[in-house]
Design a protein around this motif. Structure first.
Motif, PDB file in Angstrom:
ATOM      1  N   VAL A  54       0.836  -1.200   0.000  1.00  0.00           N
ATOM      2  CA  VAL A  54       0.000   0.000   0.000  1.00  0.00           C
ATOM      3  C   VAL A  54       0.871   1.251   0.000  1.00  0.00           C
ATOM      4  O   VAL A  54       0.599   2.221  -0.716  1.00  0.00           O
ATOM      5  CB  VAL A  54      -0.944   0.010   1.218  1.00  0.00           C
ATOM      6  CG1 VAL A  54      -1.709   1.331   1.307  1.00  0.00           C
ATOM      7  CG2 VAL A  54      -1.919  -1.151   1.132  1.00  0.00           C
ATOM      8  N   GLY A  55       1.935   1.237   0.787  1.00  0.00           N
ATOM      9  CA  GLY A  55       2.819   2.397   0.843  1.00  0.00           C
ATOM     10  C   GLY A  55       3.457   2.718  -0.487  1.00  0.00           C
ATOM     11  O   GLY A  55       3.518   3.888  -0.903  1.00  0.00           O
ATOM     12  N   LEU A  56       3.935   1.704  -1.201  1.00  0.00           N
ATOM     13  CA  LEU A  56       4.550   1.925  -2.509  1.00  0.00           C
ATOM     14  C   LEU A  56       3.530   2.439  -3.524  1.00  0.00           C
ATOM     15  O   LEU A  56       3.830   3.321  -4.332  1.00  0.00           O
ATOM     16  CB  LEU A  56       5.190   0.629  -3.002  1.00  0.00           C
ATOM     17  CG  LEU A  56       6.423   0.154  -2.218  1.00  0.00           C
ATOM     18  CD1 LEU A  56       6.821  -1.244  -2.655  1.00  0.00           C
ATOM     19  CD2 LEU A  56       7.581   1.121  -2.395  1.00  0.00           C
ATOM     20  N   CYS A  57       2.326   1.891  -3.487  1.00  0.00           N
ATOM     21  CA  CYS A  57       1.280   2.333  -4.417  1.00  0.00           C
ATOM     22  C   CYS A  57       0.879   3.788  -4.151  1.00  0.00           C
ATOM     23  O   CYS A  57       0.691   4.580  -5.084  1.00  0.00           O
ATOM     24  CB  CYS A  57       0.052   1.435  -4.311  1.00  0.00           C
ATOM     25  SG  CYS A  57       0.303  -0.227  -4.987  1.00  0.00           S
ATOM     26  N   LEU A  58       0.756   4.154  -2.885  1.00  0.00           N
ATOM     27  CA  LEU A  58       0.394   5.530  -2.543  1.00  0.00           C
ATOM     28  C   LEU A  58       1.507   6.506  -2.927  1.00  0.00           C
ATOM     29  O   LEU A  58       1.237   7.639  -3.352  1.00  0.00           O
ATOM     30  CB  LEU A  58       0.081   5.638  -1.054  1.00  0.00           C
ATOM     31  CG  LEU A  58      -1.238   5.019  -0.599  1.00  0.00           C
ATOM     32  CD1 LEU A  58      -1.391   5.120   0.916  1.00  0.00           C
ATOM     33  CD2 LEU A  58      -2.423   5.699  -1.292  1.00  0.00           C
ATOM     34  N   ALA A  59       2.759   6.077  -2.778  1.00  0.00           N
ATOM     35  CA  ALA A  59       3.877   6.924  -3.182  1.00  0.00           C
ATOM     36  C   ALA A  59       3.852   7.174  -4.686  1.00  0.00           C
ATOM     37  O   ALA A  59       4.038   8.306  -5.153  1.00  0.00           O
ATOM     38  CB  ALA A  59       5.200   6.286  -2.770  1.00  0.00           C
ATOM     39  N   LEU A  60       3.612   6.108  -5.457  1.00  0.00           N
ATOM     40  CA  LEU A  60       3.519   6.262  -6.917  1.00  0.00           C
ATOM     41  C   LEU A  60       2.352   7.171  -7.288  1.00  0.00           C
ATOM     42  O   LEU A  60       2.489   8.049  -8.152  1.00  0.00           O
ATOM     43  CB  LEU A  60       3.352   4.892  -7.568  1.00  0.00           C
ATOM     44  CG  LEU A  60       3.170   4.891  -9.087  1.00  0.00           C
ATOM     45  CD1 LEU A  60       4.359   5.533  -9.781  1.00  0.00           C
ATOM     46  CD2 LEU A  60       2.935   3.467  -9.604  1.00  0.00           C
ATOM     47  N   ALA A  61       1.210   6.980  -6.648  1.00  0.00           N
ATOM     48  CA  ALA A  61       0.041   7.813  -6.928  1.00  0.00           C
ATOM     49  C   ALA A  61       0.324   9.281  -6.610  1.00  0.00           C
ATOM     50  O   ALA A  61      -0.116  10.186  -7.334  1.00  0.00           O
ATOM     51  CB  ALA A  61      -1.153   7.322  -6.121  1.00  0.00           C
TER      52      ALA A  61
END
Length: 266
Positions: free
Chosen positions: A238-245
């Protein structure tokens, strides 16, 4: 399959995936012009794959700690960019690039000596960008000559990122999250842009691309902070996806604001 062979195959696969990201981003950059290219350059093209593969091998605490080290390194990158931009106006590629690399290495060497907190990392970014963005603004408006791609451009960029991923993944177990976070943010994209474009279109034009990347790089720093907080709260995926977003949303907002400004001026 023997364990050693399996490790080598998996490492090669990771390097190939990272290289594919760079090739895709390079093609987009070259076809869209300097303004969009600057925004694409500040997406997590090299750091993203590095952190994804670190997350496969390590737990959320490792990734969160690595992000805390990566955050101030983003400030080092903008100072590296400023050094290059100023020197490239009158000096050769060798002088400009070597000086810029020396600045990044010097600041990164100081960063690794401290245990960084989220507040300290954010403060370092806001101070660094508060200084550098106004200084870089005067170098953005340069007429860009036509860039002709040579056969080795994209393979060289892909090789640089693949090598970075290999170093990060292979050394993370014994260097720890702090050093892994610093290595993951080595400015591969900026470096390849300087080395490839400077001899071809000149220092001022190459500097204009890097100067245009300043606001996007600020958003990248915010994305690292988001990754740290989200990884702690929700885990690495989730953290990596939110960073990309965060990165994508920030850069799309910059693009939309720039497009609206040009319409008003027209």
């Amino acid at each position: 399959m023997p364990a050693e062979l399996s490790h080598i195959v998996f490492l090669f696969l990771r390097m190939t995936i990272a290289a594919a990201f760079v090739v895709s981003a390079s093609v987009i950059t070259e076809r869209s012009g300097p303004a969009i290219g600057a925004l694409v350059a500040t997406l997590p093209v090299s750091a993203g794959p590095s952190y994804v593969f670190l997350a496969i091998d390590h737990d959320a605490a490792f990734i969160a700690q690595g992000a805390l080290s990566s955050l101030p390194v983003n400030a080092a990158t903008i100072f590296m960019g400023l050094t290059y931009v100023v020197l490239a106006q009158r000096h050769s590629m060798a002088v400009s690039c070597c000086s810029a690399f020396a600045v990044w290495i010097a600041i990164a060497s100081v960063i690794r000596l401290f245990d960084w907190t989220l507040t300290a990392g954010l403060a370092a970014n806001f101070v660094a960008f508060g200084i550098c963005i106004p200084l870089l603004s005067g170098y953005r408006h340069v007429k860009m000559p036509l860039v002709t791609r040579r056969w080795y451009d994209i393979p060289m960029r892909a090789a640089l990122v693949a090598t970075l991923v290999a170093i990060v993944v292979s050394t993370s177990n014994w260097v720890g999250p702090r050093i892994s976070g610093i290595i993951a943010l080595f400015p591969v994209v900026f470096s390849s842009m300087m080395v490839i474009l400077h001899p071809r279109i000149g220092g001022p034009a190459t500097a204009a691309v890097l100067a245009s990347s300043a606001w996007g790089l600020l958003g990248f720093g915010i994305a690292i902070a988001v990754m740290h907080v989200a990884v702690v709260e929700f885990g690495s995926p989730v953290g990596l996806c939110l960073a990309l977003a965060t990165c994508v949303t920030w850069n799309l907002t910059l693009w939309w604001n720039g497009r609206r400004r040009r319409r008003v001026e027209a």
